[in-house]
Design a protein around this motif. Structure first.
Motif, PDB file in Angstrom:
ATOM      1  N   LYS A  76       0.823  -1.215   0.000  1.00  0.00           N
ATOM      2  CA  LYS A  76       0.000   0.000   0.000  1.00  0.00           C
ATOM      3  C   LYS A  76       0.857   1.266   0.000  1.00  0.00           C
ATOM      4  O   LYS A  76       0.578   2.223  -0.737  1.00  0.00           O
ATOM      5  CB  LYS A  76      -0.918  -0.011   1.232  1.00  0.00           C
ATOM      6  N   LYS A  77       1.911   1.245   0.804  1.00  0.00           N
ATOM      7  CA  LYS A  77       2.779   2.424   0.905  1.00  0.00           C
ATOM      8  C   LYS A  77       3.382   2.782  -0.455  1.00  0.00           C
ATOM      9  O   LYS A  77       3.360   3.940  -0.884  1.00  0.00           O
ATOM     10  CB  LYS A  77       3.888   2.157   1.917  1.00  0.00           C
ATOM     11  N   GLU A  78       3.915   1.777  -1.140  1.00  0.00           N
ATOM     12  CA  GLU A  78       4.541   2.022  -2.433  1.00  0.00           C
ATOM     13  C   GLU A  78       3.499   2.417  -3.480  1.00  0.00           C
ATOM     14  O   GLU A  78       3.774   3.252  -4.343  1.00  0.00           O
ATOM     15  CB  GLU A  78       5.298   0.771  -2.892  1.00  0.00           C
ATOM     16  N   PHE A  79       2.289   1.824  -3.403  1.00  0.00           N
ATOM     17  CA  PHE A  79       1.239   2.167  -4.369  1.00  0.00           C
ATOM     18  C   PHE A  79       0.882   3.651  -4.253  1.00  0.00           C
ATOM     19  O   PHE A  79       0.765   4.356  -5.258  1.00  0.00           O
ATOM     20  CB  PHE A  79      -0.008   1.316  -4.139  1.00  0.00           C
ATOM     21  N   TYR A  80       0.685   4.117  -3.016  1.00  0.00           N
ATOM     22  CA  TYR A  80       0.346   5.528  -2.836  1.00  0.00           C
ATOM     23  C   TYR A  80       1.447   6.438  -3.389  1.00  0.00           C
ATOM     24  O   TYR A  80       1.175   7.474  -4.008  1.00  0.00           O
ATOM     25  CB  TYR A  80       0.125   5.832  -1.357  1.00  0.00           C
ATOM     26  N   LYS A  81       2.681   6.032  -3.174  1.00  0.00           N
ATOM     27  CA  LYS A  81       3.813   6.824  -3.666  1.00  0.00           C
ATOM     28  C   LYS A  81       3.806   6.901  -5.188  1.00  0.00           C
ATOM     29  O   LYS A  81       3.951   7.977  -5.774  1.00  0.00           O
ATOM     30  CB  LYS A  81       5.116   6.187  -3.169  1.00  0.00           C
ATOM     31  N   GLN A  82       3.614   5.736  -5.843  1.00  0.00           N
ATOM     32  CA  GLN A  82       3.614   5.703  -7.305  1.00  0.00           C
ATOM     33  C   GLN A  82       2.335   6.315  -7.877  1.00  0.00           C
ATOM     34  O   GLN A  82       2.354   6.941  -8.945  1.00  0.00           O
ATOM     35  CB  GLN A  82       3.765   4.255  -7.802  1.00  0.00           C
ATOM     36  N   PHE A  83       1.209   6.125  -7.185  1.00  0.00           N
ATOM     37  CA  PHE A  83      -0.058   6.650  -7.692  1.00  0.00           C
ATOM     38  C   PHE A  83      -0.057   8.176  -7.701  1.00  0.00           C
ATOM     39  O   PHE A  83      -0.672   8.799  -8.576  1.00  0.00           O
ATOM     40  CB  PHE A  83      -1.211   6.127  -6.831  1.00  0.00           C
ATOM     41  N   LYS A  84       0.625   8.772  -6.739  1.00  0.00           N
ATOM     42  CA  LYS A  84       0.715  10.234  -6.724  1.00  0.00           C
ATOM     43  C   LYS A  84       1.390  10.740  -7.999  1.00  0.00           C
ATOM     44  O   LYS A  84       0.927  11.701  -8.629  1.00  0.00           O
ATOM     45  CB  LYS A  84       1.500  10.680  -5.484  1.00  0.00           C
ATOM     46  N   LYS A  85       2.465  10.069  -8.420  1.00  0.00           N
ATOM     47  CA  LYS A  85       3.124  10.429  -9.679  1.00  0.00           C
ATOM     48  C   LYS A  85       2.197  10.175 -10.861  1.00  0.00           C
ATOM     49  O   LYS A  85       2.143  10.951 -11.816  1.00  0.00           O
ATOM     50  CB  LYS A  85       4.408   9.616  -9.853  1.00  0.00           C
ATOM     51  N   PHE A  86       1.469   9.071 -10.769  1.00  0.00           N
ATOM     52  CA  PHE A  86       0.490   8.675 -11.773  1.00  0.00           C
ATOM     53  C   PHE A  86      -0.526   9.800 -12.000  1.00  0.00           C
ATOM     54  O   PHE A  86      -0.874  10.156 -13.134  1.00  0.00           O
ATOM     55  CB  PHE A  86      -0.216   7.429 -11.244  1.00  0.00           C
ATOM     56  N   VAL A  87      -1.001  10.357 -10.887  1.00  0.00           N
ATOM     57  CA  VAL A  87      -2.027  11.397 -10.937  1.00  0.00           C
ATOM     58  C   VAL A  87      -1.493  12.659 -11.606  1.00  0.00           C
ATOM     59  O   VAL A  87      -2.129  13.222 -12.511  1.00  0.00           O
ATOM     60  CB  VAL A  87      -2.534  11.716  -9.514  1.00  0.00           C
TER      61      VAL A  87
END
Length: 341
Positions: free
Chosen positions: A180-191
């Motif tokens: 979850k931690k890494e997903f949030y980090k990558q998803f922010k860049k995604f956004v």
């Protein structure tokens, strides 16, 4: 499997039954009627599990249990205690206090027995893996501390060691997916990338239906095989640019990048079809399963203002999954934020 299981039992009929059950499932039983021989085998052989009769050596089973749980060579080996159901509560409490891993009353049901064996071996495996990770983590931390003091020419090695340490913290050890931690980090860049290119994102949360029932009926090892199968399904159904993560024990999420809002139905149906084709042959039994999904859609347009709150962006898909699970197995719930065109 081929795990070595030491069986310390004096009753011939019980020994024969245990050996037949274990061999049928490709374990390697090592039987003995002797208390001293049991200690010798446990210390000199590679033993993965001990099945111990409480009445061995004139009811000295608890003394032998204490020996196994205190000796350095054997304290990491799980022990299942065999006993009659007529024991006093004080006896059971003493066995628990000595660190028993499970208690089976004789005569026992075959499926309950093998489930107990599988569970104890799983604990042993987790114990070993945990010790490896702790040692690996300590070694890497020590390496980092040493490298901090080296000269500039060794800076690259320091960064590589630091990346290994970060990797341990940022992915799910069982599936290899981001946590979850890494997903949030990558998803922010995604956004931010999606805002820049005015793209859309379909967020899909998935769960395996009835996973707890599968664990209760077939054991945790069968459930883990199904989790790995489902992980492969998600990888096969996604593209390299999509984000996949495991949020919890039975919560997976995929962020489909640049997906047309009209295509998410087809994508979910594709994943369902891949799941339908899956079946696990576990100890001669075929296990099939279904999955449920929650879908949300986010349109990043020029007029959209990202609030820098990643959890808030993911929340609708998690809520949709919750609503899907309430509707029963193989359900799909579309969050109201999705507007069909």
């Amino acid at each position: 499997m081929n795990e070595n299981i030491l069986v310390i039992e004096y009753r011939d009929e019980v020994v024969e039954k245990i050996i037949d059950i274990l061999k049928e499932r490709h374990y390697n039983p090592i039987p003995t009627k002797s208390r001293s021989k049991g200690i010798e085998i446990a210390n000199e052989s590679s033993i993965d599990l001990i099945i111990l009769d409480a009445d061995i050596g004139d009811s000295q089973g608890l003394q032998l249990l204490e020996t196994f749980k205190t000796e350095e060579n054997t304290k990491g080996i799980p022990v299942i205690l065999l006993s009659t159901p007529y024991r006093k509560m004080e006896f059971i409490e003493e066995a628990i206090g000595l660190g028993i891993d499970d208690l089976i009353f004789t005569p026992f049901d075959e499926m309950e027995f093998i489930a107990s064996v599988n569970g104890a071996l799983k604990l042993k495996k987790l114990f070993v893996e945990n010790n490896k990770l702790i040692k690996q983590n300590n070694d890497i931390e020590e390496e980092l501390n040493n490298l901090k003091d080296v000269s500039e020419e060794h800076y690259k090695s320091f960064k590589e060691a630091q990346k290994k340490y970060d990797d341990i913290l940022n992915y799910d050890l069982e599936t290899g997916l981001d946590n979850k931690k890494e997903f949030y980090k990558q998803f922010k860049k995604f956004v931010f990338e999606s805002v820049r290119h005015e793209d859309t994102i379909i967020l899909s949360c998935f769960c395996i239906d009835g996973l707890e029932n599968i664990i209760n009926e077939f054991g945790i090892m069968a459930a883990e095989e199904i989790i790995l199968q489902f992980t492969k399904v998600l990888k096969d159904a996604s593209r390299e640019e999509d984000l996949i993560a495991r949020f919890g024990n039975n919560e997976f999420i995929v962020a489909f990048k640049r997906m047309d809002i009209r295509l998410y139905d087809e994508k979910v149906e594709e994943i369902k079809n891949l799941v339908r084709k899956n079946e696990l042959d576990y100890n001669g039994m075929l296990i099939k399963y279904t999955m449920s999904a929650g879908i949300s859609y986010t349109a990043y347009r020029k007029t959209y203002h990202f609030e820098n709150n990643v959890e808030k962006e993911v929340a609708p898909s998690l809520l949709a999954l919750h609503n899907a699970k309430r509707r029963g197995f193989a359900s799909v719930y579309i969050h109201p934020t999705i507007i069909r065109k």
